[in-house]
Design a protein around this motif. Sequence first.
Motif, PDB file in Angstrom:
ATOM      1  N   ILE A 144     -11.248   4.506 -18.385  1.00 29.38           N
ATOM      2  CA  ILE A 144     -10.318   4.890 -17.330  1.00 29.38           C
ATOM      3  C   ILE A 144      -9.119   5.635 -17.889  1.00 29.38           C
ATOM      4  CG2 ILE A 144      -8.676   3.932 -15.655  1.00 29.38           C
ATOM      5  CD1 ILE A 144     -10.768   1.751 -15.076  1.00 29.38           C
ATOM      6  N   GLU A 145      -8.635   5.217 -19.038  1.00 25.58           N
ATOM      7  CA  GLU A 145      -7.449   5.850 -19.629  1.00 25.58           C
ATOM      8  C   GLU A 145      -7.733   7.291 -20.052  1.00 25.58           C
ATOM      9  OE1 GLU A 145      -7.118   1.709 -19.289  1.00 25.58           O
ATOM     10  OE2 GLU A 145      -8.596   2.751 -20.555  1.00 25.58           O
ATOM     11  N   MET A 146      -8.947   7.564 -20.516  1.00 30.15           N
ATOM     12  CA  MET A 146      -9.331   8.937 -20.845  1.00 30.15           C
ATOM     13  C   MET A 146      -9.364   9.797 -19.584  1.00 30.15           C
ATOM     14  SD  MET A 146     -12.470   8.327 -23.509  1.00 30.15           S
ATOM     15  CE  MET A 146     -12.276   7.447 -25.067  1.00 30.15           C
ATOM     16  N   ILE A 147      -9.895   9.224 -18.506  1.00 23.14           N
ATOM     17  CA  ILE A 147      -9.913   9.939 -17.228  1.00 23.14           C
ATOM     18  C   ILE A 147      -8.495  10.277 -16.795  1.00 23.14           C
ATOM     19  CG2 ILE A 147     -10.434   9.699 -14.765  1.00 23.14           C
ATOM     20  CD1 ILE A 147     -12.827   7.934 -15.594  1.00 23.14           C
ATOM     21  N   ASP A 148      -7.612   9.308 -16.912  1.00 20.46           N
ATOM     22  CA  ASP A 148      -6.225   9.508 -16.504  1.00 20.46           C
ATOM     23  C   ASP A 148      -5.564  10.611 -17.327  1.00 20.46           C
ATOM     24  OD1 ASP A 148      -4.214   8.102 -14.626  1.00 20.46           O
ATOM     25  OD2 ASP A 148      -3.067   8.346 -16.466  1.00 20.46           O
ATOM     26  N   ASP A 149      -5.825  10.612 -18.638  1.00 18.46           N
ATOM     27  CA  ASP A 149      -5.271  11.665 -19.501  1.00 18.46           C
ATOM     28  C   ASP A 149      -5.720  13.043 -19.031  1.00 18.46           C
ATOM     29  OD1 ASP A 149      -3.743  10.145 -21.227  1.00 18.46           O
ATOM     30  OD2 ASP A 149      -5.331   9.908 -22.725  1.00 18.46           O
ATOM     31  N   LEU A 150      -7.017  13.184 -18.775  1.00 17.29           N
ATOM     32  CA  LEU A 150      -7.551  14.477 -18.351  1.00 17.29           C
ATOM     33  C   LEU A 150      -6.990  14.897 -17.001  1.00 17.29           C
ATOM     34  CD1 LEU A 150     -11.259  13.959 -19.454  1.00 17.29           C
ATOM     35  CD2 LEU A 150      -9.664  15.636 -20.413  1.00 17.29           C
ATOM     36  N   PHE A 208     -12.727   0.291  -7.751  1.00 10.74           N
ATOM     37  CA  PHE A 208     -13.422  -0.010  -9.014  1.00 10.74           C
ATOM     38  C   PHE A 208     -12.625   0.510 -10.206  1.00 10.74           C
ATOM     39  CE2 PHE A 208     -16.406   1.054 -12.421  1.00 10.74           C
ATOM     40  CZ  PHE A 208     -17.049  -0.165 -12.584  1.00 10.74           C
ATOM     41  N   ILE A 209     -12.128   1.749 -10.098  1.00 17.50           N
ATOM     42  CA  ILE A 209     -11.332   2.339 -11.178  1.00 17.50           C
ATOM     43  C   ILE A 209      -9.856   2.161 -10.822  1.00 17.50           C
ATOM     44  CG2 ILE A 209     -10.810   4.440 -12.462  1.00 17.50           C
ATOM     45  CD1 ILE A 209     -13.576   5.417 -11.989  1.00 17.50           C
TER      46      ILE A 209
END
Length: 367
Positions: free
Chosen positions: A168-174, A218-219
């Motif tokens: 999730i944190e990688m998604i947030d960064d992107l 979920f996320i």
Amino acid sequence: MSKKIGRNDPCPCGSGKKYKKCCLVSKSVAINKTISKSEGPVISRLAMMRFEQRLHDDPKQLENMSKEAEKHFDRRDISFKDFILQGWNLNKVRKMRTSEIIEKLNSMHIDFDIEQFKKQAQNYVSAIQLSEDLYYTQNYHAQPQDEDFIWLAIVELWNRIIPERCNIEMIDDLMQEGYEDIGKNNYRNGMEKWEKAWNMIISIVPSDITSVREADEFILHLTQSIFNWCQDFEMESGNAGSEYGSFYALRIKYCHDFCRIFPSSDESIIHNMLRAEAESYAALGDIETADNLFQGLITRFPDNVWGYIGWGDMYRYMKPDRIPGDYDKAEEKYRLGLARCNTEIDVVNERLDDLKKKREKQNYPEQ
């Protein structure tokens, strides 16, 4: 009585930004810090971290916001300004070597082993959740200002040790880096990051989740909800397409995949995605496919006037260097919307008035 400041009004601190992106955020974050853990977070760790990072990197903004934040900040041993400057943030952790991060965790009596961490991560999609379940539950020793280091360290170590396993944190960064790029009109980098974020989302979300609202449940704890971001992706990919035509293909694929993966999402979102797909085919010159898609759209949503407006706009705004506008067909679609719908009638009438003016201009060109 003082006037209430609207979310989209200029911030009174003089930063030049909208209130919702300036002091309103600082007030919310400051208030959040007074709420006990038992009541649950109001703002996610990621959102708070990014906000504090922006303040740390912008001394002028930090100075302006400190005055407002002090009214709500409950610490007496340290000022809000010093709290931001002395606190941990992801940029500070990223400057440390992996061995230094692990050594600091060990100094706090946190038991961290790389091979064990790899096994632990197999059961998680969030580094923050992993840290809360398996590291904050240890009998760690840390000063209050060092407690955030634990979850920040786990986030960064995940990026370094198992970068191939998205979270999730990688998604947030992107997502957030994409917003920054797009804000600078760097659509190529922004769209590339958002496409990666989308692919990560659909790889993490279980197949039995069929709506974007369920995906948000979920996320959890993203800085921006998927519900909002997915609509921004559709809109900005269209803006990118107007600058670089190749992005229309990305928009088509994204909108099509969204409706296939999250078919139970709000009807308004599904309608916008289907309309955007049709508009993108039209922008690429494939009028036959666009016609078929618009026909399918109004068949599925006969009461939504924007399907008819979009279909009429396709003929009204055709690029003159490729296909001339067909005002007769545009009027046909607009009037079909007038006959079937009861909302946004003024928008349709404005379109029809504009068509009338265009025809008059064609019949009586300026001398």
